[in-house]
Design a protein around this motif. Structure first.
Motif, mmCIF file in Angstrom:
data_model
loop_
_atom_site.group_PDB
_atom_site.id
_atom_site.type_symbol
_atom_site.label_atom_id
_atom_site.label_comp_id
_atom_site.label_asym_id
_atom_site.label_seq_id
_atom_site.Cartn_x
_atom_site.Cartn_y
_atom_site.Cartn_z
ATOM 1 N N LEU A 149 0.823 -1.202 0.000
ATOM 2 C CA LEU A 149 0.000 0.000 0.000
ATOM 3 C C LEU A 149 0.863 1.261 0.000
ATOM 4 N N SER A 150 0.237 2.374 -0.315
ATOM 5 C CA SER A 150 0.971 3.647 -0.412
ATOM 6 C C SER A 150 1.026 4.391 0.910
ATOM 7 N N PHE A 151 0.591 3.754 1.993
ATOM 8 C CA PHE A 151 0.640 4.361 3.311
ATOM 9 C C PHE A 151 0.953 3.263 4.316
ATOM 10 N N PRO A 152 1.437 3.613 5.511
ATOM 11 C CA PRO A 152 1.797 2.591 6.497
ATOM 12 C C PRO A 152 0.563 1.989 7.173
ATOM 13 N N PHE A 153 0.108 0.871 6.666
ATOM 14 C CA PHE A 153 -1.034 0.146 7.221
ATOM 15 C C PHE A 153 -0.544 -0.662 8.413
ATOM 16 N N THR A 154 -1.140 -0.452 9.583
ATOM 17 C CA THR A 154 -0.702 -1.131 10.804
ATOM 18 C C THR A 154 -1.446 -2.457 10.946
ATOM 19 N N LEU A 155 -0.696 -3.547 10.818
ATOM 20 C CA LEU A 155 -1.259 -4.892 10.865
ATOM 21 C C LEU A 155 -1.150 -5.465 12.273
ATOM 22 N N THR A 156 -2.285 -5.878 12.821
ATOM 23 C CA THR A 156 -2.339 -6.522 14.129
ATOM 24 C C THR A 156 -2.654 -8.004 13.942
ATOM 25 N N ALA A 157 -1.868 -8.856 14.568
ATOM 26 C CA ALA A 157 -2.102 -10.301 14.517
ATOM 27 C C ALA A 157 -2.618 -10.767 15.870
#
Length: 277
Positions: A149-157
């Protein structure tokens, strides 16, 4: 009519990341519609997380049974209607395969949210959580999608052991460590029961940890979790359940007593005009 949103998705994403990089813990409450999202924004919270339970209740459905199109319409409405960054509860990614999980991240990003959580729960009684190898591959696919993506997507697991009745702390930590290695930005094991378990999880990881506050039988406070090194604190469906509880008490009074003393606890018309004016 939706309120004009003056912040770009990139600006929201960067603001959300900065909360994880800052000092101390922050609270990320869980609204279930645009109105409650705006109320939480009005109260000064800095970010929001969606709740699958709250959304399901608003549609008269069981948790995790809301059709995917309704989920993404809901996320779009909240992202467009508030200037706060929002991270989405994406359940198990709407499918078993890593491909399905990666697709869920990309679809979520199109709604305007800046983060999302993927859990390792299958939704099946015979095998309630995915094998750790498959679960890790699913997070790896989510991380790859987020990275495109073109922005920092914060992924939570999320490791769902405790939610499905498998109170195995060692396996939970092993899963969180595997998800960390697979590229998750935040780790989350809902259902941890006490300070000792929370502290052990925090010590075992080198990424921000989210902890669920408001579970039955858990008496920890925001201050307690901050002292334990927790970075992010969410409340899941507890605000929605609190609202439903008060609604039921009021409606029961009206039915059984024919009175409306519940109005003594209600928001005033002036407050509502202030919140939504």
């Amino acid at each position: 009519m939706r309120r004009s949103n003056s912040l770009t998705q990139l600006a929201k994403a960067e603001a959300f990341r900065s909360l994880h990089d800052g000092k101390g813990a922050f609270v990320i409450p869980n609204p279930w519609d645009l109105g409650t999202a705006r109320l939480l924004e009005h109260l000064g919270f800095k970010a929001l997380a969606s709740t699958s339970l709250g959304l399901a209740c608003s549609h008269g459905l069981r948790d995790n049974s809301v059709p995917i199109d309704i989920v993404f319409e809901h996320l779009t409405e909240m992202a467009e209607g508030t200037n706060l960054p929002i991270t989405a509860d994406l359940g198990n990614g709407f499918g078993d395969s890593p491909h399905a999980v990666g697709r869920a991240i990309l679809l979520a990003a199109e709604t305007g949210v800046v983060g999302g959580s993927i859990e390792d729960s299958t939704g099946r009684g015979d095998e309630p959580v995915y094998p750790i190898d498959l679960a890790s591959e699913r997070i790896r696919a989510a991380a790859a999608a987020a990275g495109s993506l073109s922005f920092p997507f914060t992924l939570t697991a999320r490791a769902e052991n405790y939610v499905v009745g498998r109170t195995n702390l060692a396996d939970t930590i092993a899963r969180l460590q595997a998800y960390q290695e697979a590229g998750a930005d935040v780790l989350y094991a809902p259902g941890l029961r006490d300070a000792k378990e929370v502290a052990e999880v925090v010590r075992s990881l080198d990424r921000p940890v989210n902890v669920l506050l408001g579970s039955e039988g858990v008496s920890l406070s925001v201050k307690d979790l901050d002292l334990l090194g927790v970075k992010r604190i969410s409340v899941g469906g507890s605000l929605a359940k609190a609202a439903i509880g008060e609604f039921l008490r009021a409606a029961t009074e009206l039915r059984d007593q024919g009175t409306t003393t519940y109005q003594l606890r209600a928001a005033t018309s002036e407050q509502i005009r202030e919140f939504f004016g």
